[in-house]
Design a protein around this motif. Structure first.
Motif, mmCIF file in Angstrom:
data_model
loop_
_atom_site.group_PDB
_atom_site.id
_atom_site.type_symbol
_atom_site.label_atom_id
_atom_site.label_comp_id
_atom_site.label_asym_id
_atom_site.label_seq_id
_atom_site.Cartn_x
_atom_site.Cartn_y
_atom_site.Cartn_z
ATOM 1 N N SER A 178 0.850 -1.194 0.000
ATOM 2 C CA SER A 178 0.000 0.000 0.000
ATOM 3 C C SER A 178 0.886 1.245 0.000
ATOM 4 O O SER A 178 2.090 1.178 0.236
ATOM 5 C CB SER A 178 -0.872 0.005 1.254
ATOM 6 O OG SER A 178 -0.057 0.137 2.396
ATOM 7 N N VAL A 179 0.260 2.383 -0.242
ATOM 8 C CA VAL A 179 0.974 3.654 -0.188
ATOM 9 C C VAL A 179 1.590 3.844 1.197
ATOM 10 O O VAL A 179 2.728 4.291 1.330
ATOM 11 C CB VAL A 179 0.033 4.829 -0.556
ATOM 12 C CG1 VAL A 179 0.685 6.165 -0.278
ATOM 13 C CG2 VAL A 179 -0.389 4.725 -2.015
ATOM 14 N N GLU A 180 0.849 3.448 2.212
ATOM 15 C CA GLU A 180 1.363 3.577 3.582
ATOM 16 C C GLU A 180 2.617 2.726 3.782
ATOM 17 O O GLU A 180 3.571 3.149 4.437
ATOM 18 C CB GLU A 180 0.287 3.184 4.602
ATOM 19 C CG GLU A 180 -0.896 4.123 4.643
ATOM 20 C CD GLU A 180 -1.892 3.885 3.501
ATOM 21 O OE1 GLU A 180 -1.930 2.772 2.912
ATOM 22 O OE2 GLU A 180 -2.627 4.830 3.174
ATOM 23 N N THR A 181 2.627 1.528 3.209
ATOM 24 C CA THR A 181 3.797 0.656 3.317
ATOM 25 C C THR A 181 4.986 1.287 2.604
ATOM 26 O O THR A 181 6.100 1.291 3.131
ATOM 27 C CB THR A 181 3.503 -0.738 2.723
ATOM 28 O OG1 THR A 181 2.414 -1.321 3.438
ATOM 29 C CG2 THR A 181 4.712 -1.641 2.794
ATOM 30 N N LEU A 182 4.755 1.833 1.423
ATOM 31 C CA LEU A 182 5.836 2.481 0.683
ATOM 32 C C LEU A 182 6.395 3.666 1.471
ATOM 33 O O LEU A 182 7.608 3.862 1.534
ATOM 34 C CB LEU A 182 5.342 2.956 -0.690
ATOM 35 C CG LEU A 182 4.952 1.857 -1.673
ATOM 36 C CD1 LEU A 182 4.320 2.459 -2.913
ATOM 37 C CD2 LEU A 182 6.147 1.001 -2.034
ATOM 38 N N GLU A 183 5.514 4.417 2.091
ATOM 39 C CA GLU A 183 5.970 5.558 2.898
ATOM 40 C C GLU A 183 6.793 5.092 4.095
ATOM 41 O O GLU A 183 7.787 5.732 4.445
ATOM 42 C CB GLU A 183 4.782 6.404 3.337
ATOM 43 C CG GLU A 183 4.190 7.207 2.202
ATOM 44 C CD GLU A 183 2.994 8.053 2.602
ATOM 45 O OE1 GLU A 183 2.552 7.991 3.770
ATOM 46 O OE2 GLU A 183 2.495 8.777 1.738
ATOM 47 N N ARG A 184 6.383 3.975 4.712
ATOM 48 C CA ARG A 184 7.167 3.439 5.827
ATOM 49 C C ARG A 184 8.553 2.995 5.359
ATOM 50 O O ARG A 184 9.539 3.198 6.052
ATOM 51 C CB ARG A 184 6.437 2.278 6.496
ATOM 52 C CG ARG A 184 5.402 2.719 7.495
ATOM 53 C CD ARG A 184 4.963 1.597 8.425
ATOM 54 N NE ARG A 184 4.649 0.336 7.780
ATOM 55 C CZ ARG A 184 3.445 -0.006 7.304
ATOM 56 N NH1 ARG A 184 2.440 0.823 7.404
ATOM 57 N NH2 ARG A 184 3.258 -1.180 6.750
ATOM 58 N N VAL A 185 8.616 2.395 4.164
ATOM 59 C CA VAL A 185 9.901 1.941 3.634
ATOM 60 C C VAL A 185 10.837 3.128 3.437
ATOM 61 O O VAL A 185 11.981 3.110 3.885
ATOM 62 C CB VAL A 185 9.722 1.159 2.307
ATOM 63 C CG1 VAL A 185 11.058 0.945 1.609
ATOM 64 C CG2 VAL A 185 9.036 -0.173 2.558
ATOM 65 N N VAL A 186 10.356 4.183 2.777
ATOM 66 C CA VAL A 186 11.242 5.311 2.494
ATOM 67 C C VAL A 186 11.515 6.160 3.736
ATOM 68 O O VAL A 186 12.421 6.987 3.720
ATOM 69 C CB VAL A 186 10.739 6.189 1.328
ATOM 70 C CG1 VAL A 186 10.638 5.378 0.046
ATOM 71 C CG2 VAL A 186 9.435 6.867 1.650
ATOM 72 N N SER A 187 10.755 5.956 4.791
ATOM 73 C CA SER A 187 11.003 6.659 6.050
ATOM 74 C C SER A 187 11.932 5.867 6.968
ATOM 75 O O SER A 187 12.381 6.386 7.988
ATOM 76 C CB SER A 187 9.682 6.903 6.792
ATOM 77 O OG SER A 187 8.848 7.734 6.052
ATOM 78 N N SER A 188 12.230 4.635 6.608
ATOM 79 C CA SER A 188 13.015 3.765 7.483
ATOM 80 C C SER A 188 14.477 4.201 7.535
ATOM 81 O O SER A 188 15.020 4.759 6.569
ATOM 82 C CB SER A 188 12.938 2.318 6.998
ATOM 83 O OG SER A 188 13.685 2.168 5.809
ATOM 84 N N PRO A 189 15.117 3.944 8.650
ATOM 85 C CA PRO A 189 16.559 4.249 8.763
ATOM 86 C C PRO A 189 17.382 3.496 7.713
ATOM 87 O O PRO A 189 18.368 4.023 7.205
ATOM 88 C CB PRO A 189 16.929 3.781 10.167
ATOM 89 C CG PRO A 189 15.643 3.710 10.915
ATOM 90 C CD PRO A 189 14.578 3.426 9.904
ATOM 91 N N PHE B 146 16.502 2.675 4.607
ATOM 92 C CA PHE B 146 16.382 3.343 3.320
ATOM 93 C C PHE B 146 17.232 4.616 3.314
ATOM 94 O O PHE B 146 17.966 4.880 2.367
ATOM 95 C CB PHE B 146 14.918 3.671 3.010
ATOM 96 C CG PHE B 146 14.718 4.319 1.667
ATOM 97 C CD1 PHE B 146 14.626 3.553 0.520
ATOM 98 C CD2 PHE B 146 14.634 5.702 1.554
ATOM 99 C CE1 PHE B 146 14.453 4.158 -0.719
ATOM 100 C CE2 PHE B 146 14.458 6.308 0.325
ATOM 101 C CZ PHE B 146 14.370 5.532 -0.814
ATOM 102 N N ARG B 147 17.119 5.397 4.388
ATOM 103 C CA ARG B 147 17.888 6.650 4.453
ATOM 104 C C ARG B 147 19.385 6.361 4.412
ATOM 105 O O ARG B 147 20.147 7.077 3.760
ATOM 106 C CB ARG B 147 17.494 7.437 5.690
ATOM 107 C CG ARG B 147 16.080 8.014 5.570
ATOM 108 C CD ARG B 147 15.776 9.074 6.622
ATOM 109 N NE ARG B 147 16.116 8.708 7.984
ATOM 110 C CZ ARG B 147 15.269 8.166 8.866
ATOM 111 N NH1 ARG B 147 14.027 7.937 8.525
ATOM 112 N NH2 ARG B 147 15.674 7.887 10.084
ATOM 113 N N ALA B 148 19.821 5.298 5.084
ATOM 114 C CA ALA B 148 21.239 4.934 5.060
ATOM 115 C C ALA B 148 21.660 4.508 3.657
ATOM 116 O O ALA B 148 22.760 4.871 3.198
ATOM 117 C CB ALA B 148 21.527 3.808 6.059
ATOM 118 N N ALA B 149 20.821 3.761 2.961
ATOM 119 C CA ALA B 149 21.144 3.326 1.602
ATOM 120 C C ALA B 149 21.265 4.520 0.661
ATOM 121 O O ALA B 149 22.169 4.567 -0.185
ATOM 122 C CB ALA B 149 20.078 2.352 1.095
ATOM 123 N N VAL B 150 20.376 5.497 0.806
ATOM 124 C CA VAL B 150 20.445 6.704 -0.026
ATOM 125 C C VAL B 150 21.739 7.468 0.271
ATOM 126 O O VAL B 150 22.427 7.927 -0.643
ATOM 127 C CB VAL B 150 19.202 7.595 0.183
ATOM 128 C CG1 VAL B 150 19.384 8.958 -0.469
ATOM 129 C CG2 VAL B 150 17.961 6.907 -0.364
#
Length: 108
Positions: free
Chosen positions: A33-44, A46-50
């Motif tokens: 869901s959109v909410e799941t995608l938002e949780r993924v990109v908000s995760s530490p 994801f931010r570390a990978a970026v």
């Protein structure tokens, strides 16, 4: 930078969101869901990978990779320039596909 706020408009477009699904972790609900995608990109994670991708681009470690993608050298200057170059390449390819497809039909 890739932030939840910057990515949220993409999640609202079903065709773009569905294109992301194959590249997400397999343990997410399918389709996420959109909410799941938002949780993924908000995760530490994801931010570390970026941050790691940005650092690799800025240090030139991904120069050969950037060139293999057919991107200009400046695409290797950081995540923002990398994403802009990808976007421009996608626009060119989309335009070539429309022009090429129309031209092929029109010249037959």
């Amino acid at each position: 930078m890739l932030t939840p706020a910057n990515l949220r408009p993409l999640f609202a477009r079903p065709e773009l969101a569905s294109a992301l699904f194959p590249h997400l972790p397999s343990d997410l609900p399918s389709p996420p869901s959109v909410e799941t995608l938002e949780r993924v990109v908000s995760s530490p994670q994801f931010r570390a990978a970026v941050r790691n991708l940005d650092m690799a681009l800025r240090t030139g470690l991904l120069g050969p990779f950037v060139r293999q993608l057919g991107l200009p050298e400046e695409a290797g200057m950081g995540i923002e320039s990398f994403l802009r170059a990808l976007q421009e390449q996608a626009r060119r390819e989309e335009g070539e596909g429309r022009v090429g497809g129309t031209g092929a039909c029109g010249s037959s």
